[in-house]
Motif scaffolding. Structure first.
Motif, PDB file in Angstrom:
ATOM      1  N   ASP A 169      36.472  43.762  12.040  1.00  0.00           N
ATOM      2  CA  ASP A 169      35.194  43.869  11.351  1.00  0.00           C
ATOM      3  C   ASP A 169      34.610  42.484  11.050  1.00  0.00           C
ATOM      4  OD1 ASP A 169      33.448  46.060   9.942  1.00  0.00           O
ATOM      5  OD2 ASP A 169      33.547  44.368   8.543  1.00  0.00           O
ATOM      6  N   ASP A 170      35.466  41.541  10.626  1.00  0.00           N
ATOM      7  CA  ASP A 170      34.981  40.179  10.381  1.00  0.00           C
ATOM      8  C   ASP A 170      34.443  39.554  11.669  1.00  0.00           C
ATOM      9  OD1 ASP A 170      35.343  39.987   7.696  1.00  0.00           O
ATOM     10  OD2 ASP A 170      37.155  38.760   7.776  1.00  0.00           O
ATOM     11  N   ARG A 173      31.060  41.211  12.408  1.00  0.00           N
ATOM     12  CA  ARG A 173      29.987  40.858  11.483  1.00  0.00           C
ATOM     13  C   ARG A 173      29.588  39.386  11.575  1.00  0.00           C
ATOM     14  NH1 ARG A 173      29.481  43.965   6.502  1.00  0.00           N
ATOM     15  NH2 ARG A 173      30.632  45.932   6.634  1.00  0.00           N
ATOM     16  N   LYS A 174      30.574  38.507  11.671  1.00  0.00           N
ATOM     17  CA  LYS A 174      30.327  37.082  11.487  1.00  0.00           C
ATOM     18  C   LYS A 174      30.676  36.227  12.702  1.00  0.00           C
ATOM     19  CE  LYS A 174      31.815  37.826   6.703  1.00  0.00           C
ATOM     20  NZ  LYS A 174      32.827  37.466   5.698  1.00  0.00           N
TER      21      LYS A 174
END
Length: 288
Positions: A169-170, A173-174
Motif C-alpha cells: 500500500d505504501d 500510494r507514495k
C-alpha cells in the motif's frame, strides 16, 4: 515498518527508468588527454566506412615512425583493424591521423612503450561538415590500477501477510516504503547502503509476489519521506531506510524460487547479500 494499512493495491512498474547493474569487466578511471578532429580522412576513403562508425566506437592509435611527412605521425584506425603490431600494420586501413599540431605527446607515449595507458574513441560525427571537421576522437589516459569492482548482488527480505499489505500500500500510494532495520551489535550486521537493491518477497499458497526496490536514503536523510521527523529518532538499535520501486509486482510460482532455499523463509531484514548466481537468477525473474 510504519503501521500497517489495509487494502493493498500493488504499484505496477516496468523498470524502464532503472538500469540493472550487472557484473562488468574491470573498469579504469580515465581523464581526457586530447580531443581533436581526425586529419586526412578525405584521403582514406572515409565515405566507404562512414555508416559503420558511431560515437563511442573504440579507436586504435598506431605510431607510424616511417612517415616521411611527419616524424610524430600517429594514425587513427578502428580498434578491430589493428592487432597491436605497428611494424606489421597495413596503413592503407586507417581513418586518418591525429593532427600534427597536437600529436607530439601521443607519439612520445607510444614511443616510450606506454600505449597501454591511453585509449581513444569516436566522440563526434558531423555528416555534412567539411572533411577537416567531420570526425572527432577523444584520447583518454587511464589510471594505473582498476576501480574496485562494484558489488551488485541483491539482498532479499520476506514478508508475512500483514506486513506485505502495508508495504504494497505504501508503494502504491507514495512510491516509497519506509523500514527500520538493525540490531546489536551493529558492526556485525551487513545492512543496506544507499543504492543497494532489495528483492521483497511474499509467498502465498502457490505463488509468490515480488518487488525489486532500491535504497534511496538512510538515517536522517529519510526525513523527506516521513510525516513526522521524530519518527526517525526512536531509541532502539535500528536505523531508518527509505526505498523506492524499481520493478514490480512480479508474480511467479513458488517453485521458481526454490534456488533461494531456506534463506527465503528467515530473511526478515536484508542483512546479507545473495550469491552472484542466485542474484542473477532473481534479476532474470524481474526481467532485468
Amino acid at each position: 515498518m510504519k503501521n500497517p494499512l489495509p487494502d493493498s493495491r500493488p504499484l505496477e512498474c516496468d523498470g524502464n527508468n532503472a538500469q540493472a547493474e550487472r557484473q562488468e569487466p574491470l573498469a579504469f578511471e580515465r581523464k581526457a588527454l586530447l580531443e581533436c578532429p581526425v586529419a586526412g580522412i578525405g584521403f582514406h576513403d572515409i565515405d566507404d566506412v562512414w555508416n559503420e562508425l558511431y560515437v563511442g566506437a573504440k579507436i586504435a592509435l598506431v605510431r607510424e615512425r616511417c612517415n616521411k611527412y611527419d616524424r610524430n605521425a600517429v594514425a587513427v584506425a578502428l580498434a578491430d583493424d589493428y592487432d597491436g603490431d605497428p611494424d606489421g600494420f597495413d596503413f592503407n586501413f586507417i581513418l586518418g591521423y591525429i593532427p600534427r599540431t597536437c600529436n607530439s605527446a601521443i607519439a612520445a607515449i607510444l614511443d616510450m612503450g606506454h600505449g597501454d595507458i591511453i585509449e581513444a574513441e569516436i566522440s563526434e560525427m558531423n555528416d555534412h561538415a567539411p572533411y577537416p571537421e567531420r570526425l572527432h576522437i577523444t584520447v583518454y589516459v587511464k589510471a594505473k590500477t582498476p576501480l574496485p569492482p562494484s558489488d551488485n548482488r541483491l539482498r532479499i527480505c520476506s514478508f508475512e501477510e500483514d506486513g506485505w499489505n502495508a508495504f504494497a500500500d505504501d508503494v502504491w500510494r507514495k512510491g516509497v516504503a519506509l523500514f527500520r532495520w538493525g540490531g546489536f551489535p551493529p558492526w556485525e550486521l551487513d545492512l543496506p547502503k544507499k543504492g543497494d537493491k532489495v528483492a521483497f518477497v511474499h509467498k502465498a499458497e502457490e505463488t509468490a509476489a515480488l518487488y525489486l526496490m532500491t535504497v534511496i536514503a538512510t538515517g536522517d536523510d529519510c526525513a523527506p519521506y516521513v510525516e513526522n521527523v521524530e519518527d526517525l529518532h526512536w531509541v532502539d538499535d535500528c536505523n531508518p531506510y527509505a526505498l523506492t520501486v524499481v520493478k514490480g509486482p512480479v508474480s511467479v510460482k513458488n517453485e521458481e524460487l526454490g534456488f533461494l532455499g531456506a534463506a527465503l523463509e528467515t530473511c526478515r531484514q536484508p542483512d546479507f547479500k545473495l550469491d552472484q548466481e542466485d542474484s542473477d537468477a532473481l534479476m532474470e525473474i524481474f526481467g532485468l
